[in-house]
Design a protein around this motif. Structure first.
Motif, short mmCIF file in Angstrom:
data_model
loop_
_atom_site.label_atom_id
_atom_site.label_comp_id
_atom_site.label_asym_id
_atom_site.label_seq_id
_atom_site.Cartn_x
_atom_site.Cartn_y
_atom_site.Cartn_z
N TYR A 1 0.81 -1.22 0.00
CA TYR A 1 0.00 0.00 0.00
C TYR A 1 0.85 1.27 0.00
O TYR A 1 0.35 2.36 -0.29
CB TYR A 1 -0.92 0.03 1.22
CG TYR A 1 -2.06 -0.95 1.16
CD1 TYR A 1 -2.97 -0.95 0.11
CD2 TYR A 1 -2.24 -1.89 2.18
CE1 TYR A 1 -4.01 -1.85 0.07
CE2 TYR A 1 -3.29 -2.79 2.15
CZ TYR A 1 -4.17 -2.76 1.09
OH TYR A 1 -5.21 -3.65 1.06
N GLY A 2 2.11 1.14 0.38
CA GLY A 2 2.95 2.32 0.48
C GLY A 2 2.62 3.19 1.68
O GLY A 2 2.74 4.41 1.65
N ASP A 3 2.19 2.55 2.79
CA ASP A 3 1.79 3.30 3.99
C ASP A 3 2.22 2.51 5.22
O ASP A 3 1.64 1.47 5.55
CB ASP A 3 0.28 3.53 4.01
CG ASP A 3 -0.13 4.61 5.00
OD1 ASP A 3 0.49 4.68 6.08
OD2 ASP A 3 -1.05 5.39 4.70
N ALA A 4 3.25 3.00 5.93
CA ALA A 4 3.80 2.28 7.08
C ALA A 4 2.83 2.20 8.25
O ALA A 4 2.99 1.35 9.15
CB ALA A 4 5.10 2.95 7.53
N ARG A 5 1.83 3.05 8.28
CA ARG A 5 0.87 3.04 9.39
C ARG A 5 0.06 1.75 9.45
O ARG A 5 -0.54 1.43 10.49
CB ARG A 5 -0.06 4.25 9.28
CG ARG A 5 0.62 5.59 9.51
CD ARG A 5 -0.31 6.75 9.21
NE ARG A 5 -0.64 6.84 7.79
CZ ARG A 5 -1.43 7.78 7.25
NH1 ARG A 5 -1.96 8.71 8.04
NH2 ARG A 5 -1.67 7.80 5.96
N VAL A 6 0.06 1.01 8.36
CA VAL A 6 -0.70 -0.24 8.31
C VAL A 6 -0.09 -1.30 9.22
O VAL A 6 -0.80 -2.16 9.76
CB VAL A 6 -0.76 -0.75 6.85
CG1 VAL A 6 -1.36 -2.16 6.78
CG2 VAL A 6 -1.58 0.20 5.98
N VAL A 7 1.22 -1.25 9.44
CA VAL A 7 1.91 -2.31 10.19
C VAL A 7 1.38 -2.48 11.61
O VAL A 7 0.90 -3.56 11.98
CB VAL A 7 3.44 -2.07 10.20
CG1 VAL A 7 4.13 -3.12 11.09
CG2 VAL A 7 4.00 -2.14 8.79
N PRO A 8 1.44 -1.46 12.49
CA PRO A 8 0.95 -1.66 13.86
C PRO A 8 -0.55 -1.95 13.92
O PRO A 8 -1.01 -2.69 14.79
CB PRO A 8 1.30 -0.35 14.57
CG PRO A 8 1.42 0.66 13.47
CD PRO A 8 1.97 -0.08 12.30
#
Length: 489
Positions: free
Chosen positions: A108-115
């Motif tokens: 997705y190109g969005d690190a906020r998805v990880v946590p």
């Protein structure tokens, strides 16, 4: 049980409708409040994580409930095996979600998805411990307990989510609410049902024999319903993803909330008459008629008044939802026609046919989205979804006629023709209102709903009388109202 016992079926359906609508009312109120507190980007981040989790989480629902419902006299060992299978699968699912979170973020190109994914993986794991005995609420039609289980789990999640949204004002409120709902669900399941399942594989073969095909069908069904969101999430930003997902959710409300309660009651009834093909045919045609009579006008009506719905309920910042809502409402109206066909296949044990239909629609969508429209935007992806479900509709009718040789195609067409014609008349009336009357969004919405509903009911009744009062949804509802009135007098 069959529809020759009309009052019990009708009361069960009405109770389930109330239960389902209560659940969805809480969900809708929650969505409306959150839409005012949060922004499309917040919904988009949660949607990105949820789609990946859902793909893995589909392994949690591999059909053990179907295996237990189809078994007229299941033993405790059947429930133990079903619970054990589900626990093993949810452990694998949660682990995969947790460790695949970085890959999803890269996609997705969005690190906020990880946590977000990793915390929601914990919720997925917790949900696997729910008491398998709660399946008996549906199997034995104990709708009061079913309602309690649903309501308290939903209301706890609702309260925590809204409270957290007021305090932190971002997408973590949704994560916190989901976790609380999972925990409450496990506690409630053991409080409401006395069964205490244990680890056992004694009846593994019997349960998994059905579950393995349900697994294939569930994965295909999930991809069929969510692959388009995967592509939107990849090609668009989080705000567009949030708008697209919310549009899909709202457009699906008419079919999911009106048809799911009916299916929940009638599926066990269809299983009990599956050896009587004449009664099963009658039940199917009636179910087909009832579903299309309710779902098609509501779905198409929602598409026609989408701009006013968004303006009144969500606000101006959500107008990007309108085209998605309009197109995806058509998808759900088509699915309303195929729903009862799918239940016939499940009733007769032809799970592989249900899996075939779902996967065929997935393949059709992939061909359109990746080969014919490789650089498609979100609206074009929604259109591709419409085409794929139309292909599925033709296939499901073909398979149904093969399995139920005593049903003819013209009988199916006849069962859905009257609501389709009445819906066209309703649509023309709404177009006329939009042309000649200029009102504020609120009064326009109210006027369109009232006039559209009146025109549809009048047109449907007139067509029914013109055709000589044939058997179908109209006669069914008329007869049941008469029965209920007599019992209350």
């Amino acid at each position: 049980m069959s529809l020759s016992k009309p009052t019990s079926i009708l009361r069960g359906t009405l109770f389930t409708v109330v239960m389902r609508w209560t659940d969805r009312l809480i969900g809708v109120i929650s969505t409306l409040i959150l839409a005012r507190l949060l922004v499309p980007e917040d919904f988009g981040i949660i949607a990105m994580a949820s789609i990946f989790i859902g793909l893995v989480g589909v392994f949690l629902d591999v059909g053990v409930h179907v295996a237990l419902i189809q078994n007229k006299n299941p033993l405790q060992s059947h429930y133990n095996a079903a619970w054990t299978i589900r626990l093993g699968q949810v452990l694998l699912s949660a682990s995969f979600v947790f460790f695949s979170a970085p890959f999803a973020a890269d996609y997705y190109g969005d690190a906020r998805v990880v946590p977000v994914m990793q915390w929601m993986a914990l919720g997925l794991f917790i949900a696997g411990f729910e008491n398998i005995g709660t399946i008996n609420f549906q199997k034995e039609m104990r709708f009061g307990l079913d309602f309690q289980f649903m309501f308290f789990k939903r209301i706890a999640s609702f309260i925590i989510t809204i409270t957290a949204a007021f305090i932190i004002e971002n997408y973590w409120a949704l994560v916190i609410g989901t976790l609380v709902g999972r925990i409450v669900g496990v506690i409630l399941s053991y409080w409401l049902h006395p069964m205490r399942p244990r680890l056992s594989l004694e009846k593994f073969g019997e349960i998994f024999g059905i579950s393995q095909w349900m697994l294939v069908s569930s994965i295909g069904g999930y991809l069929d319903n969510n692959l388009h969101k995967f592509i939107v999430g990849r090609q668009a930003d989080s705000s567009t993803m949030g708008a697209y997902t919310l549009g899909d959710e709202i457009s699906g409300l008419p079919t999911s909330e009106l048809l799911a309660p009916l299916n929940r009651v009638l599926f066990p009834a269809m299983v009990q008459v599956k050896h009587d093909r004449t009664e099963l045919k009658r039940l199917f045609l009636l179910l087909q008629s009832v579903q299309t009579t309710i779902a098609i006008p509501v779905s198409i009506g929602l598409a026609l008044i989408a701009s006013d719905v968004v303006a009144v309920l969500l606000g101006e910042k959500w107008f990007v939802v309108v085209p998605f809502l309009q197109i995806l409402a058509i998808v759900h109206s088509i699915n309303a026609i195929t729903t009862s066909c799918g239940y016939i296949l499940l009733t007769l044990g032809w799970v592989r046919y249900s899996a075939t239909i779902a996967w065929l629609q997935v393949v059709c969508f992939i061909v359109i989205a990746f080969l014919l429209l490789p650089d498609s935007n979100a609206v074009e992806i929604a259109v591709a979804r419409v085409i794929s479900v139309l292909v599925g509709l033709s296939v499901v009718f073909t398979l149904l006629l093969r399995v139920m040789k005593n049903i003819k195609l013209w009988e199916i067409i006849r069962s859905i023709s009257r609501p389709v014609i009445a819906t066209i008349v309703m649509a023309l009336s709404i177009f006329w209102i939009k042309t000649v009357i200029v009102l504020s969004p609120f009064f326009s919405l109210v006027t369109e709903i009232i006039v559209g509903a009146f025109v549809y009911v009048f047109a449907l009744g007139s067509i029914w009388l013109l055709f000589g009062r044939p058997a179908g949804a109209e006669s069914y509802f008329t007869d049941k109202l008469i029965v209920l009135r007599r019992e209350n007098n």
